[in-house]
Write a protein that holds these residues in place. Structure first.
Motif, short mmCIF file in Angstrom:
data_model
loop_
_atom_site.label_atom_id
_atom_site.label_comp_id
_atom_site.label_asym_id
_atom_site.label_seq_id
_atom_site.Cartn_x
_atom_site.Cartn_y
_atom_site.Cartn_z
N LYS A 108 1.52 -10.05 -19.88
CA LYS A 108 0.09 -10.65 -20.12
C LYS A 108 -0.14 -11.63 -21.07
O LYS A 108 -0.80 -12.63 -21.23
CB LYS A 108 -1.00 -9.68 -19.84
N THR A 109 0.41 -11.39 -22.24
CA THR A 109 0.46 -12.00 -23.57
C THR A 109 1.03 -13.39 -23.50
O THR A 109 0.61 -14.29 -24.00
CB THR A 109 0.98 -11.24 -24.57
N ALA A 110 1.89 -13.36 -22.65
CA ALA A 110 2.80 -14.65 -22.37
C ALA A 110 2.35 -15.71 -21.39
O ALA A 110 2.90 -16.44 -21.06
CB ALA A 110 4.29 -14.17 -22.14
N GLY A 111 1.29 -14.87 -20.66
CA GLY A 111 0.69 -15.76 -19.63
C GLY A 111 0.96 -15.60 -18.30
O GLY A 111 0.91 -16.47 -17.36
N VAL A 112 1.98 -14.64 -18.24
CA VAL A 112 2.79 -14.30 -16.85
C VAL A 112 2.14 -13.14 -16.08
O VAL A 112 1.89 -11.98 -17.10
CB VAL A 112 3.87 -13.96 -16.87
N THR A 113 1.56 -13.14 -15.00
CA THR A 113 0.91 -12.06 -14.26
C THR A 113 2.15 -10.81 -14.12
O THR A 113 3.17 -11.27 -13.66
CB THR A 113 0.22 -12.58 -12.96
N PRO A 114 1.82 -9.67 -14.50
CA PRO A 114 3.04 -8.86 -14.43
C PRO A 114 3.48 -8.54 -12.89
O PRO A 114 4.56 -8.37 -12.60
CB PRO A 114 2.51 -7.63 -14.97
N PHE A 115 2.22 -8.45 -12.09
CA PHE A 115 2.62 -7.94 -10.53
C PHE A 115 2.16 -8.98 -9.43
O PHE A 115 0.78 -9.29 -9.72
CB PHE A 115 2.29 -6.57 -10.40
N ALA A 116 2.93 -9.31 -8.81
CA ALA A 116 2.61 -10.14 -7.46
C ALA A 116 2.12 -9.21 -6.39
O ALA A 116 2.87 -8.02 -6.50
CB ALA A 116 3.63 -11.15 -6.98
N ILE A 117 1.23 -9.29 -5.81
CA ILE A 117 0.54 -8.59 -4.44
C ILE A 117 -0.30 -9.04 -3.88
O ILE A 117 -1.29 -9.88 -4.51
CB ILE A 117 0.12 -7.20 -5.07
N GLY A 118 -0.20 -8.87 -2.54
CA GLY A 118 -1.58 -9.51 -1.68
C GLY A 118 -1.83 -8.32 -0.84
O GLY A 118 -1.24 -7.63 -0.26
N THR A 119 -3.17 -8.09 -0.85
CA THR A 119 -3.89 -6.79 -0.30
C THR A 119 -4.70 -7.30 0.77
O THR A 119 -5.21 -6.22 1.31
CB THR A 119 -4.41 -5.94 -1.35
N LYS A 120 -4.62 -8.24 1.41
CA LYS A 120 -5.59 -8.64 2.37
C LYS A 120 -5.40 -7.88 3.72
O LYS A 120 -6.27 -7.33 4.47
CB LYS A 120 -5.29 -10.23 2.74
N ALA A 121 -3.99 -7.55 3.74
CA ALA A 121 -3.59 -6.81 4.96
C ALA A 121 -3.67 -5.12 4.76
O ALA A 121 -3.35 -4.52 5.67
CB ALA A 121 -2.36 -7.05 5.42
N LEU A 122 -4.09 -4.90 3.52
CA LEU A 122 -4.33 -3.51 3.16
C LEU A 122 -3.10 -2.74 2.38
O LEU A 122 -2.98 -2.19 1.50
CB LEU A 122 -5.15 -2.73 4.06
N TRP A 123 -1.98 -2.88 3.60
CA TRP A 123 -1.00 -1.67 3.09
C TRP A 123 0.01 -1.98 1.92
O TRP A 123 0.25 -0.89 1.47
CB TRP A 123 -0.13 -1.94 4.57
N PRO A 124 0.00 -3.01 1.52
CA PRO A 124 0.91 -3.23 0.38
C PRO A 124 0.06 -2.53 -0.74
O PRO A 124 0.92 -2.05 -1.75
CB PRO A 124 0.66 -4.80 -0.02
N ALA A 125 -1.12 -2.46 -0.71
CA ALA A 125 -1.87 -1.53 -1.94
C ALA A 125 -1.26 -0.05 -1.81
O ALA A 125 -1.51 0.86 -2.83
CB ALA A 125 -3.24 -1.44 -1.86
N ALA A 126 -1.04 0.39 -0.69
CA ALA A 126 -0.52 1.83 -0.44
C ALA A 126 0.51 2.09 -0.97
O ALA A 126 0.97 3.33 -1.53
CB ALA A 126 -0.61 2.10 1.14
N GLY A 127 1.58 1.20 -1.31
CA GLY A 127 2.81 1.63 -1.97
C GLY A 127 2.56 2.06 -3.39
O GLY A 127 3.40 2.66 -3.82
N TRP A 128 1.50 1.48 -4.04
CA TRP A 128 1.13 1.96 -5.19
C TRP A 128 0.56 3.42 -5.37
O TRP A 128 1.03 4.27 -6.23
CB TRP A 128 0.10 1.09 -6.02
N LEU A 129 -0.25 3.83 -4.41
CA LEU A 129 -0.84 5.11 -4.28
C LEU A 129 0.27 6.06 -4.20
O LEU A 129 0.52 7.01 -4.72
CB LEU A 129 -1.86 5.05 -3.23
N ASP A 130 1.38 5.64 -3.12
CA ASP A 130 2.55 6.48 -3.02
C ASP A 130 3.25 6.66 -4.28
O ASP A 130 3.48 8.01 -4.30
CB ASP A 130 3.22 5.96 -1.85
N TYR A 131 3.86 5.56 -4.82
CA TYR A 131 4.54 5.89 -6.01
C TYR A 131 3.95 6.65 -7.31
O TYR A 131 4.64 7.51 -7.74
CB TYR A 131 5.32 4.73 -6.45
N LEU A 132 2.87 6.27 -7.31
CA LEU A 132 2.08 7.12 -8.33
C LEU A 132 1.92 8.42 -8.04
O LEU A 132 2.26 9.41 -9.30
CB LEU A 132 0.79 6.53 -8.73
#
Length: 410
Positions: A170-194
């Protein structure tokens, strides 16, 4: 009279022959209509027939979406001898309805508790096995090696290291994580792993099975960790307007450094210009020390319907599905991973890394929208997307999910 007896005898012989032929028919219903899946099941059947020439295999191959609608009907009305399906909670309704055959004895006879160990929990309900898994693929964090080197970042192995790496980016101006949640399911990977890393496999299975309130402090702990990333702006700002394919170009362009995703991400990243020199993979870091490591690995499987007419040959088929020979051949075509830990993964660094990771995992989750019922999964994934945009609204979001849980799991 003699002529009559001869004709009667001939009829009896023909009837016996027909009966014998029918007993050797093995009917398989599957949903392998794509090019690679179709080739894989044809290879599987050819290998089985070479070893079992007395069995006549009849394959009914459906398109995937139609199959999902049809399977309960044909399991009830006209069961085949073998069906293709999915592990974990996706098979649970058919087990609970008495529509799948218990194949625990096959697992014991063939030593599958050892060779298919990583997926054993995903095939187990009430202490019994209900099918044989044959392929899965890993989830994990794909990252830009060159960006990590440029900013002096080592591959994170703990949550603290992941947070530190994200802050450096973030300090270097780079977004840590790419993600697209329009279809919803990619966010679920985060819930699962956490959840898997904080509370462990059994808790996660209990949560997706409706046994744990979403307002439970242990679930809140998951969202607290997730919020650390959301609040620092670790995800693409407009992710709710992006499909998963819309997000990975940000990684290719160097605007984002990591992506929590399934291994199907590798092909488009390479097609867009990344190579094995610039693209890497690591498993989701440890959060709570001592929690046995479980992974997301959507797993496909074969099952014997309870009403199958030819169960002896169906068991022979499932035994062949479990063999390292069959699993190696199928997954070479699918470019996915064999579940058998004595099979061979394709010669690809990402598949090799995934094979090592999954074959040594303590348990395999199937992904939130496979593990939870459809109504809960939809509400859950909508909530996860909203939380990533509005992490301060966590109490309201979890209370809403709890109301849905109480409705869905009556």
């Amino acid at each position: 009279m003699d002529t009559f007896k001869k004709l009667a005898g001939l009829a009896a012989v023909l009837l016996m022959s027909a009966s014998t032929l029918m007993a050797g028919d093995l009917v398989i219903n599957a949903d392998k209509s794509g090019v690679a899946p179709k080739q894989a099941i044809e290879t599987l059947i050819a290998g089985f027939k070479a070893k079992n020439p007395d069995v006549n295999v009849i394959l009914n191959n459906f398109d995937s979406e139609g199959y999902k609608s049809a399977i309960r009907n044909f399991l009830t009305a006209n069961p085949p001898d073998v069906v293709a399906w999915m592990a974990g909670n996706r098979m649970a309704p058919f087990v609970e309805a008495g529509l799948f055959e218990d194949v625990t004895a096959l697992w014991n006879k063939e030593g599958l508790n050892t060779t298919l160990k990583s997926a054993a929990s995903a095939m187990t309900i009430d202490g019994k096995k209900w099918g044989v898994p044959f392929t899965y693929y890993q989830w994990g964090i794909y990252y830009r090696k060159d960006i990590f080197v440029k900013h002096g970042i080592a591959v994170p192995t703990t949550w603290a290291e992941l947070i530190a790496a994200s802050q450096t980016l973030k300090t270097a101006g780079v977004t840590p994580f790419a993600i697209g949640t329009k279809a919803l399911w990619p966010a679920a990977g985060w819930l699962d792993y956490l959840d898997l890393r904080i509370n462990g496999y059994q808790f996660h299975m209990d949560l997706t099975a409706g046994k744990v309130p979403y307002t439970d402090p242990r679930v809140r702990a998951v969202f607290q960790k997730w919020g650390e990333l959301a609040k620092m702006g670790a995800f693409l700002d407009n992710h709710a307007a992006l499909d998963w394919q819309d997000a990975y170009p940000q990684m290719v362009q160097g605007n984002a450094a990591m992506y929590l995703m399934g291994n199907f991400l590798v092909a488009p990243l390479k097609e867009a210009g990344l190579t094995n020199d610039t693209l890497g993979f690591f498993q989701f870091p440890e959060i709570v020390a001592g929690i046995p490591r479980a992974e997301d690995a959507p797993t496909d499987s074969y099952h014997i319907p309870a009403g199958a007419k030819n169960k002896p040959d169906a068991l022979r088929f499932l035994a062949y599905v479990a063999s390292p020979e069959a699993q190696t051949a199928m997954n070479e075509i699918l470019q996915q991973l064999p579940v058998s830990n004595v099979a061979k993964a394709a010669d690809d660094p990402f598949l090799q890394a995934g094979f090592q990771m999954l074959s040594t995992a303590d348990g395999l989750a199937q992904f939130y929208d496979r593990d939870a019922p459809a109504e809960m999964a939809k509400a859950g994934m909508e909530a996860f997307q909203e939380f990533m945009v509005k992490p301060d609204d966590v109490d309201r979001i979890l209370e809403r999910l709890e109301r849905v849980r109480l409705k869905v799991y009556k």
